[in-house]
Enzyme design. Structure first.
Site, mmCIF file in Angstrom:
data_model
loop_
_atom_site.group_PDB
_atom_site.id
_atom_site.type_symbol
_atom_site.label_atom_id
_atom_site.label_comp_id
_atom_site.label_asym_id
_atom_site.label_seq_id
_atom_site.Cartn_x
_atom_site.Cartn_y
_atom_site.Cartn_z
ATOM 1 C CB SER A 116 -0.889 0.007 1.248
ATOM 2 O OG SER A 116 -1.592 1.231 1.365
ATOM 3 C CE1 TYR A 149 -4.097 -2.000 5.386
ATOM 4 C CE2 TYR A 149 -3.506 0.251 4.761
ATOM 5 C CZ TYR A 149 -3.874 -1.033 4.408
ATOM 6 O OH TYR A 149 -4.012 -1.373 3.089
#
Length: 264
Positions: free
Chosen positions: A144, A157
């Site tokens: 990501s 995250y």
């Protein structure tokens, strides 16, 4: 389309929805055979049936929670015995929860690392012997932009995605002399059901709605890169540009982009 995938075997984790599902259809369009893995067996069955009927390629599915390392080992032992080769593994399974460090629970932290990091590494370990034996293969890890440029309320995250990028870069060097390609995919926000859990308030999605990527577009770029020596896929281009500036001058960038960082 990717002609290199014709009659090849591609494993996709987290294949029951979102980017994983979009990848499955794009691989099938290119003539690739699929092994679909996810927790939701009924959704996998539907996707697999549609692919078999529409594209006339082999599409099998296995119920798997990558958080359960014993289950990962058992499932991949079955796969490696049933199939002579595995050409591509896409480690797509993952989830996130957007909360501050203080508000997020330790169980949520543990779950994110178990799925996003430990499960990804475990799946990779299971296919590497087969790829070494056949002297080719491709590991694609869905990381990501959050792994490159952290923002508030994504500490857990972002940490998992930092770990994925680090693992991917190290693995690439370990297998580079064995004709095994390793690619990190670093997308920005994708319009999937990921945010039903990550952003329960809907605030973040509302704020960034016009910038969200379509899963079909991301899948198309990933499938085009399969079985090529592509180091990274970064989307969208302007977010990758921002993350590069962030790495060059993090303190200045945090000061200038402070308002943009607080979208959650």
């Amino acid at each position: 389309m990717n002609p290199r995938l014709k009659n090849r075997f591609v494993i996709i984790t987290g294949a029951s929805s979102g980017l994983g599902e979009a990848l499955a259809y794009k691989v099938a369009e290119s003539g690739g055979n699929l092994l679909l893995l996810a927790r939701r067996k009924e959704r996998l069955a539907r996707i697999s049936k549609e692919i078999n009927e529409k594209y006339h390629v082999s599409s099998s599915y296995y119920e798997l929670d990558v958080r359960n390392l014993k289950e990962v080992e058992e499932t991949f032992q079955i796969i490696t015995k049933e199939y002579e080769r595995i050409d591509v593994l896409v480690n797509n399974a993952g989830f996130g929860i957007f909360q501050s460090v203080e508000d997020a629970s330790l169980s949520e932290m543990q779950a994110m690392f178990e799925v996003n990091v430990y499960g990804l590494i475990a799946c990779t370990k299971m296919v590497l012997p087969k790829m070494r034996q056949q002297k080719e293969g491709h590991i694609i890890n869905i990381a990501s932009q959050a792994g490159k440029m952290a923002t508030p309320k994504s500490s857990f995250y972002s940490s998992t995605k930092h770990a994925v990028i680090g693992f991917t870069n190290s693995l690439r060097m370990e297998v580079m002399d064995q004709s095994i390609f390793v690619t990190a995919v670093n997308p920005g926000p994708i319009r999937t059901n990921f945010f039903e859990q990550a952003d329960t308030s809907g605030k973040y999605v509302k704020n960034i709605d016009r910038w969200m990527l379509r899963p079909e577009d991301v899948a198309k770029k990933i499938v085009r890169a399969m079985l090529t020596n592509k180091r990274e896929i970064n989307l969208p281009w302007w977010m990758e540009s921002a993350s590069r500036l962030y790495r060059l001058a993090p303190a200045l960038f945090e000061k200038v982009a402070r308002k943009a960082f607080f979208q959650k």
